[in-house]
Design an enzyme around this catalytic site. Structure first.
Site, PDB file in Angstrom:
ATOM      1  N   HIS A   1     -16.710 -30.026   9.242  1.00  0.00           N
ATOM      2  CA  HIS A   1     -15.747 -30.619   8.309  1.00  0.00           C
ATOM      3  C   HIS A   1     -15.795 -32.144   8.435  1.00  0.00           C
ATOM      4  CE1 HIS A   1     -13.499 -27.060   6.906  1.00  0.00           C
ATOM      5  NE2 HIS A   1     -13.844 -26.543   8.076  1.00  0.00           N
TER       6      HIS A   1
ATOM      7  N   GLU B   1     -14.232 -34.298   6.724  1.00  0.00           N
ATOM      8  CA  GLU B   1     -12.887 -34.851   6.521  1.00  0.00           C
ATOM      9  C   GLU B   1     -12.032 -34.764   7.773  1.00  0.00           C
ATOM     10  OE1 GLU B   1     -12.268 -30.485   5.734  1.00  0.00           O
ATOM     11  OE2 GLU B   1     -13.905 -31.924   5.498  1.00  0.00           O
TER      12      GLU B   1
ATOM     13  N   CYS C   1     -18.592 -26.416   4.873  1.00  0.00           N
ATOM     14  CA  CYS C   1     -18.140 -25.222   5.591  1.00  0.00           C
ATOM     15  C   CYS C   1     -18.477 -23.953   4.806  1.00  0.00           C
ATOM     16  CB  CYS C   1     -16.654 -25.326   5.938  1.00  0.00           C
ATOM     17  SG  CYS C   1     -16.134 -24.116   7.190  1.00  0.00           S
TER      18      CYS C   1
END
Length: 213
Positions: free
Chosen positions: A191, A193, A82
């Site tokens: 992202h 995650e 990011c």
């Protein structure tokens, strides 16, 4: 011997969710650290980031992490996420213009307030799931289908200076670089995650990657 993954802590990032996701995919010892010595000793390094690029770059420079990032990303697997990806470019037009680390040629541009697609007004930030078109084969795309969906949250996008470094394309009113790669460096606008199965697969691929491409 158990490998070590350092998640660089410069006060601007979703660090613990990244660390938890890395632990979930079997990354070994995951250390969230602002200690340059710990980061230098790690087998692989993750560079996350959220927030305004001016604040991020101010902290990165205050800590001397611009030089550290240049150093550790040369000789081991390195993943920018990011704003961590955007900080690797030459310059961002956010906050009236901010010079960044400059590992990848290119600029970070604002989507704008008048963004449209097929007559529909698009909200900024670009927030939610979107497809990533894989431009080339790369070890971090292993077992991830082309056009897989990942989770994005960003108001600024990357206009790459070297098209050969773009390994993943995104589109939201405009085309943008969703993933960049060069040598042992890989960086993503989305992202991983937060991207469920495909995001965890990318992190698992990063953990297994020898840094060669």
């Amino acid at each position: 011997m158990m490998q070590t993954v350092a998640v660089i802590d410069y006060g601007m990032g979703n660090l613990h969710s990244v660390a938890k996701a890395l632990e979930h995919v079997g990354a070994g010892r995951v250390l969230v650290s602002s200690d340059a010595a710990v980061i230098r000793e790690a087998d692989r390094v993750v560079f996350p980031g959220v927030g305004a690029i001016r604040d991020c770059m101010a902290e990165i420079r205050r800590l001397g992490f611009d030089a550290l990032v240049r150093e550790v990303s040369q000789d081991r697997p390195f993943l920018g996420i990011c704003v961590g990806m955007q900080a690797l470019l030459e310059r961002s037009e956010e906050n009236d213009g901010v010079d960044c680390i400059g590992l990848f040629p290119g600029q970070v541009r604002f989507f704008g307030k008048d963004l449209h697609e097929a007559g529909e007004h698009l909200k900024v930030p670009h927030m939610g799931w979107n497809q990533v078109s894989q431009a080339v084969e790369h070890p971090l795309w292993h077992e991830i289908p082309d056009q897989a969906r990942f989770y994005f949250v960003h108001s600024y996008y990357i206009e790459a200076g070297n098209p050969r470094q773009v390994v993943g394309h995104g589109h939201y009113g405009v085309d943008f670089a969703a993933a960049l790669a060069e040598g042992s460096r890989f960086a993503v606008q989305f992202h991983p995650e937060k991207s469920h199965t495909h995001g965890l697969q990318l992190l698992q691929n990063f953990v297994a990657w020898d840094g060669r491409w």
